[in-house]
Design an enzyme around this catalytic site. Structure first.
Site: not given
Ligand code: GTP
Length: 335
Positions: A109, A160, A218
């Site tokens: 992201d 954070k 981001d």
């Molecule tokens: P929020 O729920 O809005 O915080 O978004 P998010 O679920 O994408 O979490 P976050 O922004 O912290 O994740 C950062 C990146 O890691 C993103 O591109 C997510 O798709 C990826 N990500 C987070 N958790 C996982 C997971 O358990 N498995 C995989 N494959 N990717 C993950």
């Protein structure tokens, strides 16, 4: 050469309801899925083999990206039945890769113009275990902050906090020595930010920061998603994915993708993008907005600072301001 892992399995809760049926990395910015812009960035740095680490709505990636041949890449898919967290996802995805090349891990992201080739080179010159892209932000309170010493070695990985010790933050792109990944427990939920990096630091592993303050965003929040898209349209940010895509018209005000039908009298401006096959009626005015593929905007409508999802319809003479529009609902974007 290096290989890549793209983390695309998160729930994207901050972007609900857009992420109810579409994983965050498949949302459109500047006419293309976020992931397509990121893959172009990886390819520019010579990375042609990438594993997409998927979980939530994993089935939506393969129909679009397939084996990657269309982009001159080899794409592989690792699916987690239940999300394994960012660390577990890296370990799971790495099983599909050869073990002896540096592995570049991308948060799915992030829009970034940093010099990835140089990050990989520095990683090799330092004989590092991990090299993290770091960027400086004005207000670091909502990010993990990463202080380094005078040699560029990471001294802490801090969550954070209200009073960050530095404004240098984790930008979500890491080059890993593959042997470090092979030590991560398999099939275990584990976070790279909260568990693996702090543990590596306390074990005196060779973690280096690569500070590069080029364009970075981001896109995980509603406002940032819209900003990322308009930055790409206006040229504040650049993406080589657009050069390979079916773009009909691209100025610094607007981007129109193939098969879109835009009435001559409609005004599209302030970095708006109109997705493939979308329809924009007479005298409609679309500003600072993302219209996904196949959406229809009725005549005399005003759409400003909004995201209209694939297949949604906006009736004639509607006024949509700072909202998410899906097939089922129109919701104001939280301030
Ligand atoms: P929020 O729920 O809005 O915080 O978004 P998010 O679920 O994408 O979490 P976050 O922004 O912290 O994740 C950062 C990146 O890691 C993103 O591109 C997510 O798709 C990826 N990500 C987070 N958790 C996982 C997971 O358990 N498995 C995989 N494959 N990717 C993950």
């Amino acid at each position: 050469m290096a290989v890549g892992i793209l983390l695309v399995g998160g729930f994207g809760t901050r972007l609900l309801p857009l992420t109810k049926n579409t994983p965050k990395p498949m949302l459109t910015i500047a006419g293309l899925p976020v992931t397509e812009h990121q893959l172009a960035m990886a390819r520019n740095a010579g990375i042609t083999t990438v594993v997409l680490a998927t979980s939530y709505l994993s089935e939506l990636f393969i129909p679009y990206f397939g084996d990657g041949a269309q982009w001159g890449m080899k794409l592989l898919y690792a699916v987690e039945k239940e999300p394994l967290g960012t660390g577990g996802a890296i370990a799971n995805a790495a099983e599909l890769l050869d073990a002896d090349e540096p592995v570049v891990v991308f948060n799915g992201d992030v829009l970034s113009s940093h010099n990835l080739s140089l990050q990989i080179r520095q990683h090799q010159e330092n004989n590092a275990d991990v090299t993290l892209h770091l960027t400086s932000v004005e207000d670091a309170r909502s990010y993990g902050c990463v202080p380094t010493d005078s040699d560029g070695r990471v001294v802490a990985f801090l969550e954070k906090m209200e009073s960050p010790v530095t404004n240098t933050i984790n930008a979500g792109c890491y080059v890993f020595n593959p042997q470090v990944i092979s030590k991560i427990s398999r099939n275990t939920v584990i976070s790279v930010e909260r568990e693996i990096f702090p543990e590596l630091i306390s074990n005196k592993a060779r973690l280096f920061g690569f500070v590069d303050n080029s364009y970075w965003l981001d896109i995980g929040t509603p406002k940032a998603l819209l900003k990322g898209s308009s930055d790409l349209v206006s040229g504040v940010a650049d993406s080589s994915a657009l050069a390979m895509a079916d773009v009909v018209l691209h100025t610094n005000q607007k981007l129109i993708m193939s098969r879109a039908v835009v009435d001559e009298s409609a005004v599209i401006d302030l970095g708006s993008s109109i997705g493939a096959g979308a329809v924009v009626g007479a005298r409609a005015h679309i500003s600072g907005s993302i219209i996904e593929s196949g959406a229809r905007i009725g005549a005399d409508s005003i759409v400003r600072d909004s995201f209209v999802t694939s297949g949604s319809e906006i009736a004639e003479k509607s006024k949509i301001l700072a909202s998410f529009v899906t097939k089922d609902e129109i919701l104001p974007i939280p301030a």
